[in-house]
Design a protein around this motif. Structure first.
Motif, PDB file in Angstrom:
ATOM      1  N   UNK A 126       0.842  -1.190   0.000  1.00 52.73           N
ATOM      2  CA  UNK A 126       0.000   0.000   0.000  1.00 52.73           C
ATOM      3  C   UNK A 126       0.881   1.244   0.000  1.00 52.73           C
ATOM      4  N   UNK A 127       0.274   2.377  -0.352  1.00 48.20           N
ATOM      5  CA  UNK A 127       1.012   3.631  -0.436  1.00 48.20           C
ATOM      6  C   UNK A 127       0.889   4.492   0.815  1.00 48.20           C
ATOM      7  N   UNK A 128      -0.218   4.355   1.522  1.00 51.09           N
ATOM      8  CA  UNK A 128      -0.466   5.219   2.666  1.00 51.09           C
ATOM      9  C   UNK A 128      -1.290   4.483   3.713  1.00 51.09           C
ATOM     10  N   UNK A 129      -0.915   4.651   4.972  1.00 52.29           N
ATOM     11  CA  UNK A 129      -1.755   4.211   6.094  1.00 52.29           C
ATOM     12  C   UNK A 129      -2.047   5.436   6.946  1.00 52.29           C
ATOM     13  N   UNK A 153       3.701  -2.920   5.700  1.00 51.47           N
ATOM     14  CA  UNK A 153       2.811  -3.050   4.544  1.00 51.47           C
ATOM     15  C   UNK A 153       2.938  -1.882   3.570  1.00 51.47           C
ATOM     16  N   UNK A 154       3.621  -0.811   3.973  1.00 47.08           N
ATOM     17  CA  UNK A 154       3.763   0.357   3.090  1.00 47.08           C
ATOM     18  C   UNK A 154       5.002   0.205   2.219  1.00 47.08           C
ATOM     19  N   UNK A 155       4.843   0.533   0.946  1.00 42.73           N
ATOM     20  CA  UNK A 155       5.964   0.470   0.004  1.00 42.73           C
ATOM     21  C   UNK A 155       7.035   1.489   0.376  1.00 42.73           C
ATOM     22  N   UNK A 156       8.306   1.201   0.092  1.00 43.54           N
ATOM     23  CA  UNK A 156       9.343   2.216   0.296  1.00 43.54           C
ATOM     24  C   UNK A 156       8.982   3.498  -0.449  1.00 43.54           C
ATOM     25  N   UNK A 157       9.085   4.610   0.247  1.00 40.05           N
ATOM     26  CA  UNK A 157       8.669   5.881  -0.326  1.00 40.05           C
ATOM     27  C   UNK A 157       7.232   6.240  -0.012  1.00 40.05           C
ATOM     28  N   UNK A 158       6.466   5.285   0.538  1.00 37.55           N
ATOM     29  CA  UNK A 158       5.105   5.564   0.972  1.00 37.55           C
ATOM     30  C   UNK A 158       5.097   6.198   2.354  1.00 37.55           C
ATOM     31  N   UNK A 159       3.900   6.400   2.903  1.00 38.86           N
ATOM     32  CA  UNK A 159       3.808   7.215   4.110  1.00 38.86           C
ATOM     33  C   UNK A 159       2.815   6.661   5.134  1.00 38.86           C
ATOM     34  N   UNK A 160       3.082   7.017   6.384  1.00 35.34           N
ATOM     35  CA  UNK A 160       2.155   6.803   7.497  1.00 35.34           C
ATOM     36  C   UNK A 160       1.776   8.174   8.044  1.00 35.34           C
ATOM     37  N   UNK A 161       0.505   8.389   8.257  1.00 39.01           N
ATOM     38  CA  UNK A 161       0.011   9.596   8.908  1.00 39.01           C
ATOM     39  C   UNK A 161      -0.860   9.144  10.070  1.00 39.01           C
TER      40      UNK A 161
END
Length: 374
Positions: A126-129, A153-161
């Motif tokens: 996934x791209x964002x959580x 579960x987030x791809x490298x370069x993706x983000x958690x907020x």
């Protein structure tokens, strides 16, 4: 960990079954499923404020988002206006069922019931959580595990907020001469069945000549009395919104649960500074309303369809557990696994008593799989 998950699941199943919209946003206008348009509009505003953080750092959104602790879909539906694929995840099956029933984006949004300490997604999928006003109701050991799962579960370069309270600043006892309140009952039940949950809405005015400051664990709470004698000392709670200057007023909405024995009771509301004092003990005047607590209604005579036994009364849900994880620990955790803390900004989602932060994390290549190591 299993027992902790059982506690979380059971508490939120009760909330999801009895009043799911109020459980997500504990404001009077949302109880019993009222004001749904404003409820979901608030989700759009929330998501816009979260995505503004990525815009500030000129980071892409991606196509796939996960809403952890989705409840009835307030933020999941708002995410669907920005992402091709959205998955809402929640520990309470009752919340998931309500979200599915009202899903306006069935082609882009799905909901998953998950009561495990892991998340049901592949690595780097996934791209964002996102997660707000959720982790604060989970004990720290389990919260830290979920944070590692989010990074997995987030791809490298993706983000958690996500948002988590850090700690409660040291409480300073409000002096007795400032512990004076006027309480007015604005809405209350006159009759309840044994064990039934309901609300009492109370106006609170600062009658003292000093300000009630923020962050001092000031609540409105209720007792149950019978013929003047205390029957239940502690039932529900709601925070008194502070700061509150002399003469200013606010409202509290307390979720109460009727005693288990029928009879005539006095539902008493007082102000309490937690771990310091109930203000009635300092000379402030509590307020009481009479409530008749009755036995469950009997089935009509000759009704063979009546159940053999009455269902158990729902669990007490007057207050939700609150937990924090220190900011330095959260930041160190992600730095240790190769992620970048873009921002840890103070926010007020946990209420005035807590120091709370909204985190923006960029996921790196090196992460820990909590099940299999590095």
């Amino acid at each position: 960990m299993s027992k902790e998950l059982d506690r979380v699941r059971d508490a939120w199943e009760t909330l999801g079954t009895s009043d799911p919209y109020w459980a997500v946003l504990t404001e009077h206008e949302f109880h019993d499923g009222q004001a749904k348009t404003r409820f979901f509009d608030s989700g759009r505003a929330e998501i816009r404020s979260l995505l503004d953080i990525l815009d500030k750092f000129r980071r892409p959104y991606g196509d796939t988002a996960v809403d952890f602790g989705c409840g009835v879909g307030r933020l999941s539906f708002a995410l669907a206006e920005h992402f091709e694929n959205v998955t809402g995840v929640d520990v309470a099956r009752s919340m998931i069922e309500e979200a599915r029933a009202s899903n306006p984006f069935p082609d882009r949004v799905r909901f998953v019931h998950n009561d495990a300490a892991t998340l049901p997604f592949d690595d780097d999928s996934v791209d964002l959580v996102i997660s707000v006003i959720t982790l604060q109701h989970i004990r720290p050991a389990l919260t830290l595990r979920y944070l590692l799962e989010m990074a997995r579960i987030v791809r490298p370069g993706g983000h958690l907020l996500f948002q988590i309270p850090s700690h409660i600043p040291a409480v300073r006892p409000i002096p007795p001469w400032h512990s004076k309140a006027e309480l007015r009952v604005l809405e209350a039940p006159s009759s309840l069945e044994v064990g039934e949950n309901s609300y009492i809405r109370v106006g609170v005015t600062n009658l003292s000549d000093g300000e009630w400051p923020r962050g001092q664990l000031l609540n409105a709470g209720n007792h149950w009395r019978r013929n003047g004698l205390m029957v239940i000392q502690d039932d529900g709670r709601d925070s008194v919104r502070c700061p509150l200057r002399p003469g200013e007023q606010t409202e509290a909405l307390i979720r109460v649960k009727a005693p288990t024995e029928p009879g005539s009771y006095e539902l008493e509301v007082d102000v309490v500074q937690e771990s310091v004092a109930w203000w009635a003990d300092r000379g402030s005047q509590p307020v009481q309303v009479p409530v008749e607590v009755r036995s469950p209604a009997a089935a009509p005579a000759g009704d063979d369809s009546a159940p053999e036994a009455a269902p158990a009364a729902p669990a007490t849900i007057g207050a939700m557990e609150m937990h924090g994880v220190r900011k330095d620990l959260v930041c160190s955790l992600f730095e240790q696994i190769g992620c970048t803390v873009l921002e840890a900004a103070p926010d007020e989602r946990a209420g005035s008593d807590w120091a709370s932060y909204l985190y923006a994390i960029e996921v790196g290549e090196y992460r820990v799989d909590v099940n299999h190591g590095v």
